[in-house]
Motif scaffolding. Sequence first.
Motif, short mmCIF file in Angstrom:
data_model
loop_
_atom_site.label_atom_id
_atom_site.label_comp_id
_atom_site.label_asym_id
_atom_site.label_seq_id
_atom_site.Cartn_x
_atom_site.Cartn_y
_atom_site.Cartn_z
N SER A 192 -3.36 1.53 9.55
CA SER A 192 -2.66 0.29 9.87
C SER A 192 -1.94 -0.25 8.64
CB SER A 192 -3.63 -0.77 10.40
OG SER A 192 -4.17 -0.36 11.64
N VAL A 193 -2.54 -0.02 7.47
CA VAL A 193 -1.95 -0.48 6.21
C VAL A 193 -2.50 0.42 5.11
CG1 VAL A 193 -3.78 -2.16 5.74
CG2 VAL A 193 -1.46 -2.56 4.82
N LEU A 194 -1.78 0.52 3.99
CA LEU A 194 -2.11 1.53 2.98
C LEU A 194 -2.53 0.95 1.63
CD1 LEU A 194 0.88 4.00 3.61
CD2 LEU A 194 -1.43 4.08 4.60
N TYR A 195 -3.04 -0.27 1.58
CA TYR A 195 -3.40 -0.81 0.28
C TYR A 195 -4.69 -0.16 -0.26
CZ TYR A 195 -6.46 -3.99 2.96
OH TYR A 195 -7.40 -4.52 3.80
N LEU B 43 0.77 -2.06 -3.34
CA LEU B 43 -0.10 -0.91 -3.18
C LEU B 43 0.28 -0.09 -1.95
CD1 LEU B 43 -3.54 -2.56 -4.04
CD2 LEU B 43 -2.31 -0.87 -5.41
N HIS B 44 0.67 -0.79 -0.89
CA HIS B 44 1.08 -0.11 0.34
C HIS B 44 2.28 0.81 0.07
CE1 HIS B 44 1.86 0.35 4.69
NE2 HIS B 44 3.13 0.32 4.33
N LYS B 45 3.29 0.29 -0.59
CA LYS B 45 4.49 1.08 -0.87
C LYS B 45 4.19 2.23 -1.83
CE LYS B 45 7.84 -2.55 0.15
NZ LYS B 45 8.93 -3.41 -0.38
N PHE B 46 3.33 1.97 -2.81
CA PHE B 46 2.96 3.02 -3.76
C PHE B 46 2.19 4.14 -3.05
CE2 PHE B 46 -0.01 4.98 -6.71
CZ PHE B 46 0.84 5.35 -7.75
N ASN B 47 1.22 3.77 -2.22
CA ASN B 47 0.39 4.76 -1.55
C ASN B 47 1.14 5.51 -0.45
OD1 ASN B 47 -1.92 4.23 -3.08
ND2 ASN B 47 -2.58 2.58 -1.73
N ARG B 48 2.23 4.94 0.01
CA ARG B 48 3.05 5.62 1.01
C ARG B 48 3.51 6.98 0.49
NH1 ARG B 48 8.03 2.21 2.59
NH2 ARG B 48 6.62 1.11 4.02
N LYS B 49 3.78 7.06 -0.79
CA LYS B 49 4.22 8.33 -1.40
C LYS B 49 3.12 9.39 -1.29
CE LYS B 49 7.12 5.85 -4.74
NZ LYS B 49 7.34 5.54 -6.17
N VAL B 50 1.87 8.96 -1.52
CA VAL B 50 0.73 9.89 -1.43
C VAL B 50 0.56 10.38 0.00
CG1 VAL B 50 -1.75 10.16 -1.80
CG2 VAL B 50 -0.41 8.71 -3.34
N ASN C 197 -0.59 -10.06 0.87
CA ASN C 197 -0.07 -10.66 -0.36
C ASN C 197 0.77 -9.64 -1.13
OD1 ASN C 197 -1.82 -8.99 -1.93
ND2 ASN C 197 -3.49 -10.46 -1.66
N LYS C 198 1.37 -10.07 -2.23
CA LYS C 198 2.30 -9.21 -2.99
C LYS C 198 1.61 -7.97 -3.54
CE LYS C 198 5.57 -12.84 -4.34
NZ LYS C 198 6.19 -13.57 -5.47
N LEU C 199 0.35 -8.12 -3.97
CA LEU C 199 -0.38 -6.98 -4.52
C LEU C 199 -0.60 -5.92 -3.44
CD1 LEU C 199 -1.99 -5.48 -6.68
CD2 LEU C 199 -4.00 -6.85 -6.02
N TYR C 200 -1.03 -6.35 -2.25
CA TYR C 200 -1.28 -5.41 -1.17
C TYR C 200 0.01 -4.72 -0.72
CZ TYR C 200 -6.15 -6.83 -0.44
OH TYR C 200 -7.49 -7.04 -0.60
N LYS C 201 1.11 -5.46 -0.72
CA LYS C 201 2.39 -4.86 -0.34
C LYS C 201 2.83 -3.82 -1.37
CE LYS C 201 4.26 -8.55 2.56
NZ LYS C 201 5.36 -9.52 2.78
#
Length: 358
Positions: free
Chosen positions: A71-74, A109-116, A103-107
Motif C-alpha cells: 500500500s505504501v513503501l516507507y 522513503l516511498h519514492k526512494f524505495n520505489r527504485k528497489v 508526512n514528508k519523510l514517509y513520502k
Amino acid sequence: MNLYRHIDRNKIKMDFVIEGDSSCYETEIKKLGGEIFFVTPKRENLLKNINEYHSLKKVVCKYDFLYFNFSVLYYIYPFYIYSIKNKTKIISHAHNIESNFLNKLYKFLHKFNRKVINRCSNYKFACSVEAGEWIFGKKAVRNHLVEIKKNAINLNDFKFNEEIRETKRKEIGVDQKIVIGNTGRFTEQKNQKFAVKIFDEIYKKNKNVTLLLIGDGPLKKGLEDETKFLSVYNNIKFLGERTDVNELLQAMDFFLFPSTYEGFGIALIEAQAAGLMCLASKDVIPKAAQVTPLLEFKSLEDGEEAWSNRILEMINTVNNYDRNGFTNLLEKNGYSIDKTAEDFSTFILKQCEGEKSV
C-alpha cells in the motif's frame, strides 16, 4: 484469501506472513492446507519486527515465489532482505494510491524505495492504474511494465438473496428500517467519522434509518465513544470484524463509502454484486470501480449535508430496480474470482514449468 480459496491447491500451496499475533483467517488458512507466520508489528517494536523477519529468511527463501502486497513503501525491510541475492521469484502487487496523511519523510522513503521495488520485482501487478503509478511510478505503468489485476470476488457469495436478507435483518434487529452500511478497517483512510456525520444529517430528515459499521481497527473505540453523545447513537450498530459480510450486504438498502483514498475499493465491487446503490468519494477512488450504474461519486468537500441529501434521493429509487441483475455485468467485466484464480494458477505453473509450487 480470495485467490487462495479458488486456486488448485493440489498444485499450488500458499503460506502467509502477517504482522500481528492473530488473524480472522487463521483457522481457514490451516484448514485449506496453508501455514501462517506471525511477526510483531513494526509500530509496536521495530527492533523485534526486524529480528523476526530476519529469522524467517531461511524459511521464506525456500519458496518458489514471494508475493508482496503493498500500500505504501516507507518500510520495505522484509522485501529488501528476502529479494536481494535470492533466486526466489518476486511478485509485487500495488493495492493503494497516494495518501494525504503521509508526512514528508514517509513520502521521501516511498519514492526512494520505489527504485528497489522496481529493480528487484520479477512481476509487477496493480489493482488499478492509479495504484500502479503510486507504487511503481508513472514511467513503469506507461512502459507497460505493470499488469493490472482486477480485484475479483466470488460473485455467487454476494448475489442478492431475499431469504438471506430477511433472516439477517431480523438477526441484527433492523427488520423495518432503511439500512445504510459501510465496511472497512477503522482508520483515517476509511473515514467512518464522516460517515457518522452524514448519517446524523440523514437521521434529522428520516428517523426510520439505521447505520451498520462493519470492521475493526484503531479508531473504532474512539468513534463509538464519540457517537454516544449523539441523538443517532441508538440507530448506529458497530458490528466489528465479521466473516458474513456478504450476507450483511443483503440486509442493507444502501452502501456508503467516503474513503479519503483507495487503490481500488473492492468493497464497492462486493456492494454492487449485492445490488446495492453506492455513494463513494470522488477523485480519490479509481473510476474503474464504477462497473455498474449503481455507483455514484461525490466530492468529500461537498460536506455531510450534501451527501445526506443525495443519499436520500437515491434511496427513494431503491424499489425501482431488481437487485439480482448485476452479478452478470460484473462477471462480464472480469470480476469473477473463478476466472482470476484460473489465470493466476496458469501463470504460476507456467513459470515453474508445471512443477508443484509454493
